[in-house]
Design a protein around this motif. Sequence first.
Motif, PDB file in Angstrom:
ATOM      1  N   ALA A   1     -24.817  10.976 -19.569  1.00 21.90           N
ATOM      2  CA  ALA A   1     -25.171  11.278 -20.703  1.00 21.90           C
ATOM      3  C   ALA A   1     -25.182  12.567 -19.948  1.00 21.90           C
ATOM      4  O   ALA A   1     -25.221  13.342 -19.725  1.00 21.90           O
ATOM      5  CB  ALA A   1     -25.216  10.974 -21.969  1.00 21.90           C
TER       6      ALA A   1
ATOM      7  N   VAL B   1     -23.786  10.757 -25.386  1.00 21.92           N
ATOM      8  CA  VAL B   1     -23.448   9.640 -25.527  1.00 21.92           C
ATOM      9  C   VAL B   1     -22.256   9.023 -25.692  1.00 21.92           C
ATOM     10  O   VAL B   1     -21.615   8.096 -25.355  1.00 21.92           O
ATOM     11  CB  VAL B   1     -24.762   8.666 -26.080  1.00 21.92           C
ATOM     12  CG1 VAL B   1     -24.807   7.165 -26.151  1.00 21.92           C
ATOM     13  CG2 VAL B   1     -25.845   8.833 -25.455  1.00 21.92           C
TER      14      VAL B   1
ATOM     15  N   ILE C   1     -25.208   4.359 -20.342  1.00 18.42           N
ATOM     16  CA  ILE C   1     -24.927   4.908 -21.168  1.00 18.42           C
ATOM     17  C   ILE C   1     -25.048   6.401 -20.948  1.00 18.42           C
ATOM     18  O   ILE C   1     -25.242   7.720 -20.876  1.00 18.42           O
ATOM     19  CB  ILE C   1     -24.166   4.401 -22.207  1.00 18.42           C
ATOM     20  CG1 ILE C   1     -22.616   3.349 -22.082  1.00 18.42           C
ATOM     21  CG2 ILE C   1     -22.981   5.857 -22.737  1.00 18.42           C
ATOM     22  CD1 ILE C   1     -22.527   2.837 -23.121  1.00 18.42           C
ATOM     23  N   THR C   2     -26.548   6.471 -21.414  1.00 18.39           N
ATOM     24  CA  THR C   2     -27.744   7.744 -21.499  1.00 18.39           C
ATOM     25  C   THR C   2     -27.868   7.774 -19.974  1.00 18.39           C
ATOM     26  O   THR C   2     -28.550   9.507 -20.393  1.00 18.39           O
ATOM     27  CB  THR C   2     -28.786   6.930 -21.859  1.00 18.39           C
ATOM     28  OG1 THR C   2     -28.540   6.297 -23.580  1.00 18.39           O
ATOM     29  CG2 THR C   2     -30.006   8.236 -22.323  1.00 18.39           C
TER      30      THR C   2
ATOM     31  N   SER D   1     -19.424   6.864 -23.947  1.00 19.15           N
ATOM     32  CA  SER D   1     -18.658   5.602 -24.704  1.00 19.15           C
ATOM     33  C   SER D   1     -17.195   5.676 -24.455  1.00 19.15           C
ATOM     34  O   SER D   1     -16.744   4.438 -24.421  1.00 19.15           O
ATOM     35  CB  SER D   1     -19.090   4.928 -25.784  1.00 19.15           C
ATOM     36  OG  SER D   1     -20.766   4.530 -26.096  1.00 19.15           O
TER      37      SER D   1
END
Length: 210
Positions: A170, A177, A166-167, A181
């Motif tokens: 982003a 982030v 996810i990081t 999500s």
Amino acid sequence: MIRVLICDDHPVVREGLKQVIDDTKDMKVTGEAGNSQEVARAFARRNCDVVVLDLTMPGRNGLDALKELKRERASVPVLILSMHPEEQFALRTLKAGADGYLTKDSDPEKLLAAIRKVYGGGKYISMELAEQLAIEIQKGSEKPSHEILSDREFQVLRLLAKGKTITDVAAELSISVKTVSTYRSRILEKTDLKTNVEMTHYAIQHGLMD
């Protein structure tokens, strides 16, 4: 004379396209760009009649670049020239404002025909895609789950399916982030998937991976 702006991050590809286009009597390459920032600057010079745009370039996503070009000057046709198969992106790019879609393994003659077609105000898709669309309409088949995703959700799906965190996503999309999500939750809900592993299997099954 049709003035063409070429947007691709590979210099060899740009040089090949330039040679094909400049060898014709009715076209000329008047600008080149290797990333989304260069695309915006070149487009702002207003010296092109058609933009040939790759979807995968450094910086902003190609779909975002397409939408920005259309907001700036909707009258200038944009032809997508991509390594991605038509079934992955063609309909999505057309809905986003593209005037045509062509894969990079197409013959040079098809590229020139596509440029002339969109310059003349038409839309360009291959006969294969046109036949596929006609069959789907005739059958009334339901859309695959990924086709109901927004463009950003679709981007996130493909990145997560590649194993990015996810990081990572982003950072690549220049969003938070928390926002990634949220997109992930929407994707899982719309596709009825449960995990990132299932997401990867889904992407492979439907040919969404590079």
